[in-house]
Write an enzyme that holds these catalytic residues in place. Sequence first.
Site, PDB file in Angstrom:
ATOM      1  N   HIS A 121      42.550  37.988  60.029  1.00  0.00           N
ATOM      2  CA  HIS A 121      42.312  38.532  58.684  1.00  0.00           C
ATOM      3  C   HIS A 121      43.363  39.569  58.295  1.00  0.00           C
ATOM      4  CE1 HIS A 121      38.718  39.354  55.789  1.00  0.00           C
ATOM      5  NE2 HIS A 121      39.862  39.533  55.167  1.00  0.00           N
ATOM      6  N   TYR A 166      32.884  39.567  55.628  1.00  0.00           N
ATOM      7  CA  TYR A 166      32.143  39.492  54.358  1.00  0.00           C
ATOM      8  C   TYR A 166      30.625  39.547  54.578  1.00  0.00           C
ATOM      9  CZ  TYR A 166      36.640  37.732  52.600  1.00  0.00           C
ATOM     10  OH  TYR A 166      37.971  37.564  52.300  1.00  0.00           O
TER      11      TYR A 166
HETATM   12  N1  LIG Z   1      42.366  37.652  53.162  1.00  0.00           N
HETATM   13  C1  LIG Z   1      42.051  38.767  52.553  1.00  0.00           C
HETATM   14  O1  LIG Z   1      42.383  39.881  53.029  1.00  0.00           O
HETATM   15  C2  LIG Z   1      41.291  38.711  51.255  1.00  0.00           C
HETATM   16  C3  LIG Z   1      41.182  39.872  50.468  1.00  0.00           C
HETATM   17  C4  LIG Z   1      40.487  39.786  49.256  1.00  0.00           C
HETATM   18  C5  LIG Z   1      39.900  38.595  48.872  1.00  0.00           C
HETATM   19  N2  LIG Z   1      39.988  37.484  49.673  1.00  0.00           N
HETATM   20  C6  LIG Z   1      39.343  36.202  49.281  1.00  0.00           C
HETATM   21  O2  LIG Z   1      39.775  35.865  47.973  1.00  0.00           O
HETATM   22  C7  LIG Z   1      38.650  35.670  47.112  1.00  0.00           C
HETATM   23  C8  LIG Z   1      38.999  36.043  45.691  1.00  0.00           C
HETATM   24  O3  LIG Z   1      39.437  37.381  45.575  1.00  0.00           O
HETATM   25  P1  LIG Z   1      38.537  38.515  44.899  1.00  0.00           P
HETATM   26  O4  LIG Z   1      37.121  38.090  44.990  1.00  0.00           O
HETATM   27  O5  LIG Z   1      38.896  39.800  45.532  1.00  0.00           O
HETATM   28  O6  LIG Z   1      39.074  38.602  43.397  1.00  0.00           O
HETATM   29  P2  LIG Z   1      39.295  37.563  42.170  1.00  0.00           P
HETATM   30  O7  LIG Z   1      38.833  36.197  42.511  1.00  0.00           O
HETATM   31  O8  LIG Z   1      40.691  37.777  41.702  1.00  0.00           O
HETATM   32  O9  LIG Z   1      38.381  38.210  41.052  1.00  0.00           O
HETATM   33  C9  LIG Z   1      36.989  38.178  41.105  1.00  0.00           C
HETATM   34  C10 LIG Z   1      36.478  38.878  39.855  1.00  0.00           C
HETATM   35  O10 LIG Z   1      36.858  38.123  38.692  1.00  0.00           O
HETATM   36  C11 LIG Z   1      35.706  37.829  37.905  1.00  0.00           C
HETATM   37  N3  LIG Z   1      35.884  36.440  37.410  1.00  0.00           N
HETATM   38  C12 LIG Z   1      35.870  35.298  38.136  1.00  0.00           C
HETATM   39  N4  LIG Z   1      36.124  34.237  37.355  1.00  0.00           N
HETATM   40  C13 LIG Z   1      36.259  34.710  36.092  1.00  0.00           C
HETATM   41  C14 LIG Z   1      36.527  34.109  34.850  1.00  0.00           C
HETATM   42  N5  LIG Z   1      36.701  32.798  34.751  1.00  0.00           N
HETATM   43  N6  LIG Z   1      36.601  34.899  33.743  1.00  0.00           N
HETATM   44  C15 LIG Z   1      36.428  36.244  33.850  1.00  0.00           C
HETATM   45  N7  LIG Z   1      36.199  36.870  35.002  1.00  0.00           N
HETATM   46  C16 LIG Z   1      36.119  36.113  36.128  1.00  0.00           C
HETATM   47  C17 LIG Z   1      34.528  37.985  38.823  1.00  0.00           C
HETATM   48  O11 LIG Z   1      33.421  38.496  38.124  1.00  0.00           O
HETATM   49  P3  LIG Z   1      32.009  37.706  38.055  1.00  0.00           P
HETATM   50  O12 LIG Z   1      31.480  37.647  39.450  1.00  0.00           O
HETATM   51  O13 LIG Z   1      31.222  38.565  37.129  1.00  0.00           O
HETATM   52  O14 LIG Z   1      32.337  36.338  37.490  1.00  0.00           O
HETATM   53  C18 LIG Z   1      34.996  39.031  39.831  1.00  0.00           C
HETATM   54  O15 LIG Z   1      34.719  40.334  39.357  1.00  0.00           O
HETATM   55  C19 LIG Z   1      37.564  36.581  47.782  1.00  0.00           C
HETATM   56  O16 LIG Z   1      36.282  36.264  47.304  1.00  0.00           O
HETATM   57  C20 LIG Z   1      37.816  36.270  49.233  1.00  0.00           C
HETATM   58  O17 LIG Z   1      37.240  35.020  49.563  1.00  0.00           O
HETATM   59  C21 LIG Z   1      40.696  37.524  50.845  1.00  0.00           C
END
Ligand SMILES: NC(=O)c1ccc[n+]([C@@H]2O[C@H](COP(=O)([O-])OP(=O)(O)OC[C@H]3O[C@@H](n4cnc5c(N)ncnc54)[C@H](OP(=O)(O)O)[C@@H]3O)[C@@H](O)[C@H]2O)c1
Length: 273
Positions: free
Chosen positions: A105, A47
């Site tokens: 990862h 990240y």
């Molecule tokens: N291990 C892996 O391979 C892997 C892969 C992907 C992700 N991850 C981890 O998982 C975390 C979460 O996944 P992600 O970031 O991909 O997706 P997510 O948390 O499902 O979605 C994030 C999106 O949702 C929006 N959002 C957040 N809260 C909201 C709410 N209450 N209402 C409306 N929209 C909302 C955010 O926009 P705004 O910023 O505009 O609020 C952002 O665009 C990552 O940050 C990372 O730490 C791990």
Amino acid sequence: MQVIEGHGARIPSPGFGTMTLKEDLCIELVEAALHLGYRHLDTAQMYGNEREVGEGLRRSGVKREDVFVTTKVWFSRLAPGDFERSVDESLQRLALPFVDLLLIHWPNAQIPLAQSIASLCKVKRGGLTRHIGVANFNIAMIDEAVALASEPLASLQIETHPYLDQTKVLAAARRHGMAVVGYCPLARGKVPGDPVLQRIGRAHGKSAAQAALRFLEQQDIAPIPRSSKRERLAENLASAEFQLSEAEMAEIAALKRPNSRIVSPPQAPPWDS
Ligand SMILES: NC(=O)c1ccc[n+]([C@@H]2O[C@H](COP(=O)([O-])OP(=O)(O)OC[C@H]3O[C@@H](n4cnc5c(N)ncnc54)[C@H](OP(=O)(O)O)[C@@H]3O)[C@@H](O)[C@H]2O)c1
């Protein structure tokens, strides 16, 4: 704050996902998240924000031992020697002597799993992480990793949201006593506009996002939603404050559909192709 458990690891839920958050914004949001009450931070070498996550943690003034910090080794750094260097670099950037959870990862078919699992166990024995686990492993890989590991694999991190059926891999993790952390719990922004989730959330005075997070929490999954907006940090944290009925859980589970995976495996590095 709720906690999920796996082999002695106690993982606060929900956690704060930090992917894509960079520089001052990342520092400020990590600090804000901890002030709001989050006690679990999810970062990764990939990240490019470990330095900022560590800085946000220190600026928050919250005691280090009260925060559960996860980082991950990227799939191109899994070879013996390089694995250990990657962990040292992560700890230097975080400015921490150890993390709470270190994950592989993504698996890498070019590097024998026995080698990367041996490195993972070695860094745990060396005190660089309190717990170890894997992310994005399928059932066969989980079984193999558990058989190879000389230290318990405490956690599995996988994509989980209402549109994706992860029943089988969840059962494999449970069979091995692993705590499940769910990434993309908001389906990267698709959840908030979902009419079913909006209706169910509204019935509790909550949002669609909170209903989706609660759906995971009631399955003993710790979601790690990410947001770049402070008000949403508070909204997502408040998902722990209500209870969905069995009928509501079933209705949300019925939202699952084929081909709903958001994240694809990383591309093979150039030396592979
Ligand atoms: N291990 C892996 O391979 C892997 C892969 C992907 C992700 N991850 C981890 O998982 C975390 C979460 O996944 P992600 O970031 O991909 O997706 P997510 O948390 O499902 O979605 C994030 C999106 O949702 C929006 N959002 C957040 N809260 C909201 C709410 N209450 N209402 C409306 N929209 C909302 C955010 O926009 P705004 O910023 O505009 O609020 C952002 O665009 C990552 O940050 C990372 O730490 C791990």
